[in-house]
Write an enzyme that holds these catalytic residues in place. Sequence first.
Site, PDB file in Angstrom:
ATOM      1  N   THR A 119       0.822  -1.210   0.000  1.00 45.83           N
ATOM      2  CA  THR A 119       0.000   0.000   0.000  1.00 45.83           C
ATOM      3  C   THR A 119       0.854   1.256   0.000  1.00 45.83           C
ATOM      4  O   THR A 119       1.963   1.260   0.554  1.00 45.83           O
ATOM      5  CB  THR A 119      -0.885   0.002   1.267  1.00 45.83           C
ATOM      6  OG1 THR A 119      -1.491   1.283   1.395  1.00 45.83           O
ATOM      7  CG2 THR A 119      -0.089  -0.277   2.525  1.00 45.83           C
ATOM      8  N   TYR A 143      -1.772  -0.045  10.174  1.00 43.35           N
ATOM      9  CA  TYR A 143      -2.074  -0.717   8.902  1.00 43.35           C
ATOM     10  C   TYR A 143      -0.865  -0.629   7.961  1.00 43.35           C
ATOM     11  O   TYR A 143      -0.365  -1.653   7.465  1.00 43.35           O
ATOM     12  CB  TYR A 143      -3.316  -0.082   8.245  1.00 43.35           C
ATOM     13  CG  TYR A 143      -3.500  -0.487   6.816  1.00 43.35           C
ATOM     14  CD1 TYR A 143      -3.813  -1.796   6.483  1.00 43.35           C
ATOM     15  CD2 TYR A 143      -3.328   0.434   5.781  1.00 43.35           C
ATOM     16  CE1 TYR A 143      -3.963  -2.178   5.161  1.00 43.35           C
ATOM     17  CE2 TYR A 143      -3.481   0.061   4.467  1.00 43.35           C
ATOM     18  CZ  TYR A 143      -3.795  -1.245   4.156  1.00 43.35           C
ATOM     19  OH  TYR A 143      -3.928  -1.623   2.840  1.00 43.35           O
TER      20      TYR A 143
HETATM   21  C1  UD1 Z   1      -6.430   4.542   0.994  1.00 48.09           C
HETATM   22  C2  UD1 Z   1      -6.100   3.194   1.550  1.00 48.09           C
HETATM   23  C3  UD1 Z   1      -4.683   3.135   2.000  1.00 48.09           C
HETATM   24  C4  UD1 Z   1      -3.776   3.562   0.900  1.00 48.09           C
HETATM   25  C5  UD1 Z   1      -4.158   4.929   0.448  1.00 48.09           C
HETATM   26  C6  UD1 Z   1      -3.280   5.340  -0.689  1.00 48.09           C
HETATM   27  C7  UD1 Z   1      -7.722   1.860   2.655  1.00 48.09           C
HETATM   28  C8  UD1 Z   1      -8.589   1.714   3.854  1.00 48.09           C
HETATM   29  N1  UD1 Z   1      -6.937   2.930   2.655  1.00 48.09           N
HETATM   30  O1  UD1 Z   1      -6.427   5.475   2.020  1.00 48.09           O
HETATM   31  O2  UD1 Z   1      -4.371   1.831   2.357  1.00 48.09           O
HETATM   32  O3  UD1 Z   1      -2.465   3.603   1.364  1.00 48.09           O
HETATM   33  O4  UD1 Z   1      -5.516   4.910  -0.004  1.00 48.09           O
HETATM   34  O5  UD1 Z   1      -3.465   6.698  -1.004  1.00 48.09           O
HETATM   35  O6  UD1 Z   1      -7.757   1.071   1.739  1.00 48.09           O
HETATM   36  N2  UD1 Z   1     -12.379  11.347   2.523  1.00 48.09           N
HETATM   37  C9  UD1 Z   1     -13.399  12.241   2.837  1.00 48.09           C
HETATM   38  N3  UD1 Z   1     -14.601  11.708   3.249  1.00 48.09           N
HETATM   39  C10 UD1 Z   1     -14.819  10.372   3.362  1.00 48.09           C
HETATM   40  C11 UD1 Z   1     -13.772   9.475   3.033  1.00 48.09           C
HETATM   41  C12 UD1 Z   1     -12.556   9.991   2.632  1.00 48.09           C
HETATM   42  O7  UD1 Z   1     -13.229  13.447   2.754  1.00 48.09           O
HETATM   43  O8  UD1 Z   1     -15.936   9.978   3.761  1.00 48.09           O
HETATM   44  C13 UD1 Z   1     -11.091  11.895   2.032  1.00 48.09           C
HETATM   45  C14 UD1 Z   1      -9.887  11.536   2.882  1.00 48.09           C
HETATM   46  O9  UD1 Z   1      -9.688  12.470   3.888  1.00 48.09           O
HETATM   47  C15 UD1 Z   1      -8.785  11.534   1.822  1.00 48.09           C
HETATM   48  C16 UD1 Z   1      -9.485  11.053   0.559  1.00 48.09           C
HETATM   49  O10 UD1 Z   1     -10.872  11.303   0.782  1.00 48.09           O
HETATM   50  O11 UD1 Z   1      -8.318  12.844   1.576  1.00 48.09           O
HETATM   51  C17 UD1 Z   1      -9.296   9.584   0.281  1.00 48.09           C
HETATM   52  O12 UD1 Z   1      -9.610   8.836   1.446  1.00 48.09           O
HETATM   53  P1  UD1 Z   1      -9.866   7.252   1.416  1.00 48.09           P
HETATM   54  O13 UD1 Z   1     -10.702   6.916   0.242  1.00 48.09           O
HETATM   55  O14 UD1 Z   1     -10.349   6.870   2.769  1.00 48.09           O
HETATM   56  O15 UD1 Z   1      -8.444   6.636   1.129  1.00 48.09           O
HETATM   57  P2  UD1 Z   1      -7.053   6.906   1.878  1.00 48.09           P
HETATM   58  O16 UD1 Z   1      -7.247   7.356   3.260  1.00 48.09           O
HETATM   59  O17 UD1 Z   1      -6.252   7.784   0.990  1.00 48.09           O
END
Ligand code: UD1
Length: 333
Positions: A119, A143
Amino acid sequence: MTNEAILVTGGAGYIGSHVVRQLRRRGEPVVVLDNLSTGFREAVGDAELVVGDTGDMALVRDLLARYGVRSVLHFAAHTVVPESVENPLKYYGNNTCHTRNLLACCQEAGVEHFIFSSTAAVYGIPEGEYCDEDSPTAPINPYGMSKLMSEIMLRDLGKATPMRHVILRYFNVAGCNPDGEIGQSTPNATLLIKVASEVATGRREKLYVFGTDYPTPDGTGVRDYIHVEDLADAHLRALDYLRAGGESITLNCGYGHGYSVREVIEAVERVAGHPLPVEEAPRRPGDPPALVARADRIQEVLGWRPRLDDLDEIVRTSLEWERKIARGEAYGA
Ligand code: UD1
């Protein structure tokens, strides 16, 4: 089942099932080992499914011998970052200790090729926006650390034994198989596109934007979103590479450009055809401002090319799957 199957751990999960499907499409014999804790029986299609843990050495030994396994693709893992902060030993147990047991069995059985799901979380909070494979690794949550520890075991083992490996560091995986046969049904998902698709189909009340004061063009987090079908293709190419005698290597899996949270929300609204209920919220602990792959090496080494590098298409497939779940026509409903 015939001899010489490929062992796919976690093959009933989101990413693993997409790889299993592509392997089966080209006629590879596959045996899936999955404990179905977050995976789905229906997701493995016509591959053989054995329900069990990767840490169960007696079971794994038996499978490796019975199926004449020479190649292992290891997806089985817990993947929810906030949960790893609350319950680190669950992550070190399943992701690191079970991987250690699996590797011990592979060593004993003389497995030749090992492809490991790592990852971008191993990079922690990078200095700039982009990470290449030689960027420093400094995970900021259990993780990411649990995956880095597995990477280290694999590299050390690679020096001590003839087993060769490809470590694939996934950036933000999203979307589903465009035919709608399999998709992302992982329970309690936290991933942005999955969550936004749940909101768009009314299965979740609203979408929170975690942080609007990041040093990014629109203040929200920037990530490199890769379509799960392109990612799955990278695994098949990694397998071909190892079978052809390729050296052990670590490769980023991303497209090399990023989208902000706001851009992703706009795409979901565009594809869904209506606005989403969105609320701004504080930053989520442990989120880097921007994380984008330098993805030249995978193209050079594996000849892999992005084929579905289109945010709207990623969102469309995710939304389609979510609608199927909402209609009760897909697993995970
Ligand atoms: C995911 C992976 C991680 C990987 C990373 C690579 C998982 C659980 N996590 O994390 O293993 O290393 O990608 O970049 O598989 N966000 C919101 N609202 C939400 C959900 C997310 O604003 O409800 C934002 C987060 O703050 C972030 C972005 O969206 O800025 C992406 O978040 P998310 O899709 O959760 O992935 P990562 O945290 O980047």
